[in-house]
Scaffold this motif. Structure first.
Motif, PDB file in Angstrom:
ATOM      1  N   SER A 138    -115.135  16.312 -41.916  1.00 26.24           N
ATOM      2  CA  SER A 138    -114.601  15.803 -40.258  1.00 26.24           C
ATOM      3  C   SER A 138    -114.722  16.667 -39.275  1.00 26.24           C
ATOM      4  O   SER A 138    -114.618  16.213 -38.176  1.00 26.24           O
ATOM      5  CB  SER A 138    -113.039  15.371 -40.844  1.00 26.24           C
ATOM      6  N   GLY A 139    -115.125  17.840 -39.447  1.00 27.91           N
ATOM      7  CA  GLY A 139    -115.271  18.848 -38.488  1.00 27.91           C
ATOM      8  C   GLY A 139    -113.905  19.347 -38.060  1.00 27.91           C
ATOM      9  O   GLY A 139    -113.286  18.747 -37.054  1.00 27.91           O
ATOM     10  N   THR A 140    -113.273  20.463 -38.681  1.00 24.98           N
ATOM     11  CA  THR A 140    -112.074  20.876 -38.275  1.00 24.98           C
ATOM     12  C   THR A 140    -112.081  21.585 -37.127  1.00 24.98           C
ATOM     13  O   THR A 140    -113.220  22.191 -36.625  1.00 24.98           O
ATOM     14  CB  THR A 140    -111.766  21.902 -39.529  1.00 24.98           C
ATOM     15  N   SER A 141    -110.965  22.098 -36.566  1.00 27.47           N
ATOM     16  CA  SER A 141    -111.127  22.915 -35.111  1.00 27.47           C
ATOM     17  C   SER A 141    -111.577  24.079 -35.391  1.00 27.47           C
ATOM     18  O   SER A 141    -112.601  24.739 -34.622  1.00 27.47           O
ATOM     19  CB  SER A 141    -109.716  22.915 -34.651  1.00 27.47           C
TER      20      SER A 141
ATOM     21  N   LEU B 103    -119.236  26.829 -34.950  1.00 26.32           N
ATOM     22  CA  LEU B 103    -120.420  26.423 -34.687  1.00 26.32           C
ATOM     23  C   LEU B 103    -120.726  26.625 -33.265  1.00 26.32           C
ATOM     24  O   LEU B 103    -122.066  26.482 -32.885  1.00 26.32           O
ATOM     25  CB  LEU B 103    -120.349  24.841 -34.963  1.00 26.32           C
ATOM     26  N   ALA B 104    -119.783  26.247 -32.147  1.00 22.01           N
ATOM     27  CA  ALA B 104    -119.793  26.353 -31.019  1.00 22.01           C
ATOM     28  C   ALA B 104    -120.314  28.039 -30.525  1.00 22.01           C
ATOM     29  O   ALA B 104    -121.427  27.975 -29.618  1.00 22.01           O
ATOM     30  CB  ALA B 104    -118.525  26.214 -29.994  1.00 22.01           C
ATOM     31  N   LEU B 105    -119.983  28.927 -31.297  1.00 23.15           N
ATOM     32  CA  LEU B 105    -120.555  30.108 -31.122  1.00 23.15           C
ATOM     33  C   LEU B 105    -122.118  30.262 -31.400  1.00 23.15           C
ATOM     34  O   LEU B 105    -122.878  30.948 -30.526  1.00 23.15           O
ATOM     35  CB  LEU B 105    -119.575  31.120 -31.998  1.00 23.15           C
TER      36      LEU B 105
ATOM     37  N   ALA C  74    -117.332  18.619 -27.200  1.00 24.33           N
ATOM     38  CA  ALA C  74    -116.246  17.626 -27.182  1.00 24.33           C
ATOM     39  C   ALA C  74    -115.453  17.421 -28.415  1.00 24.33           C
ATOM     40  O   ALA C  74    -114.655  16.494 -28.647  1.00 24.33           O
ATOM     41  CB  ALA C  74    -117.097  16.284 -26.642  1.00 24.33           C
ATOM     42  N   ARG C  75    -115.809  18.369 -29.413  1.00 27.62           N
ATOM     43  CA  ARG C  75    -115.076  18.263 -30.828  1.00 27.62           C
ATOM     44  C   ARG C  75    -115.245  16.896 -31.435  1.00 27.62           C
ATOM     45  O   ARG C  75    -114.761  16.267 -32.073  1.00 27.62           O
ATOM     46  CB  ARG C  75    -113.626  18.328 -30.507  1.00 27.62           C
ATOM     47  N   ASP C  76    -116.694  16.451 -31.000  1.00 24.20           N
ATOM     48  CA  ASP C  76    -117.075  15.127 -31.909  1.00 24.20           C
ATOM     49  C   ASP C  76    -118.055  15.633 -32.988  1.00 24.20           C
ATOM     50  O   ASP C  76    -119.278  15.708 -32.927  1.00 24.20           O
ATOM     51  CB  ASP C  76    -117.769  14.217 -30.615  1.00 24.20           C
ATOM     52  N   ALA C  77    -117.570  15.395 -34.169  1.00 26.60           N
ATOM     53  CA  ALA C  77    -118.316  15.755 -35.371  1.00 26.60           C
ATOM     54  C   ALA C  77    -119.305  14.998 -35.613  1.00 26.60           C
ATOM     55  O   ALA C  77    -120.504  15.575 -35.998  1.00 26.60           O
ATOM     56  CB  ALA C  77    -117.224  15.999 -36.639  1.00 26.60           C
TER      57      ALA C  77
ATOM     58  N   ALA D   3    -125.349  14.170 -35.369  1.00 32.66           N
ATOM     59  CA  ALA D   3    -126.727  13.442 -34.899  1.00 32.66           C
ATOM     60  C   ALA D   3    -127.462  14.391 -34.295  1.00 32.66           C
ATOM     61  O   ALA D   3    -128.704  14.438 -34.171  1.00 32.66           O
ATOM     62  CB  ALA D   3    -126.109  12.232 -34.073  1.00 32.66           C
ATOM     63  N   ALA D   4    -126.802  15.117 -33.365  1.00 31.10           N
ATOM     64  CA  ALA D   4    -127.607  16.113 -32.555  1.00 31.10           C
ATOM     65  C   ALA D   4    -128.240  17.349 -33.242  1.00 31.10           C
ATOM     66  O   ALA D   4    -129.451  17.740 -33.017  1.00 31.10           O
ATOM     67  CB  ALA D   4    -126.745  16.887 -31.442  1.00 31.10           C
ATOM     68  N   LEU D   5    -127.498  17.674 -34.307  1.00 33.70           N
ATOM     69  CA  LEU D   5    -128.329  18.764 -35.546  1.00 33.70           C
ATOM     70  C   LEU D   5    -129.622  18.346 -35.796  1.00 33.70           C
ATOM     71  O   LEU D   5    -130.774  18.840 -35.834  1.00 33.70           O
ATOM     72  CB  LEU D   5    -127.366  19.167 -36.546  1.00 33.70           C
TER      73      LEU D   5
END
Length: 239
Positions: free
Chosen positions: A157-160, A166-168, A214-217, A222-224
């Motif tokens: 689900s993509g934790t904080s 991943l943002a880094l 945007a914290r949208d897992a 999809a972008a990956l």
């Protein structure tokens, strides 16, 4: 083969003084790159016969370089005791890939051919020579890391915490994408096709970064999936 870590390669490219068409050896090696890129691309998507023909062209181009500089390469490579060995190693990689293509092991041949990029990048790094291909390689290393680590960091689900990690990584990728523009020579910057392909690369990274921030897992996942294609198209033509 990953002879250079992604951080070592990125640091070397960022810090070294670039050399553009500075010597006959660098120019000759770079002139073989279109044939190399072609066979690398084809082993990932084409038929056995197409790969066989592309490899023959790449080998022929490399044989000319190896023969021309068999007695030694000019400055700055003349002080590098590994230059002659690198010439032989690249030829050996092509020979191994050829054997794999003959067995129709195209995926294995593709992985084998990746070593050529690493060998040539390491040789330039040893001699403090930087060409545009090195900036492409630095981006490629980080891109592959993001594509490999990204799904795991997103998790179910993509934790904080994982999204922050991943943002880094995506931030580093965005920086390297920016250098593809800033380090391109005047000829590339004036080429409309280059600019179109580069814009697609940078947009793919911007879309990924926006989804992660945007914290949208789901959107990040999809972008990956849309990051590698634009790079591959840029690499095939200008890498």
């Amino acid at each position: 083969m990953k002879s250079l870590s992604r951080w070592t390669l990125a640091a070397a490219v960022a810090c070294a003084s670039p050399v553009w068409a500075a010597d006959a050896f660098t120019d000759a090696v770079q002139a073989t790159y279109p044939a190399y890129r072609s066979v690398l691309f084809k082993t990932n998507s084409a038929t056995q016969e197409e790969c066989r023909q592309a490899l023959a062209q790449a080998q022929s181009a490399w044989q000319q370089v190896a023969g021309r500089f068999a007695a030694g390469a000019p400055t700055p490579y003349d002080r590098d005791t590994q230059t002659s060995a690198t010439l032989r190693e690249v030829a050996a990689v092509y020979a191994q890939a050829g054997a794999e293509i003959e067995r129709n092991q195209l995926k294995e041949a593709h992985e084998t051919l990746e070593k050529v990029r690493d060998l040539l990048a390491a040789m330039r790094q040893r001699n403090q020579v930087v060409v545009f291909s090195d900036h492409m390689n630095a981006y490629h290393e980080q891109m592959e890391h993001v594509l490999t680590a990204g799904p795991g960091l997103l998790g179910g689900s993509g934790t904080s915490g994982s999204l922050t990690a991943l943002a880094l990584e995506v931030g580093a990728l965005q920086h390297l994408a920016g250098r593809l523009s800033s380090q391109a020579d005047a000829g590339l910057r004036a080429n409309p096709e280059f600019n179109t392909l580069l814009k697609a690369v940078q947009q793919s990274v911007a879309d990924l970064r926006a989804a992660v921030l945007a914290r949208d897992a789901a959107a990040a996942k999809a972008a990956l999936g849309k990051v590698k294609g634009p790079y591959s198209r840029l690499f095939l033509r200008f890498g």
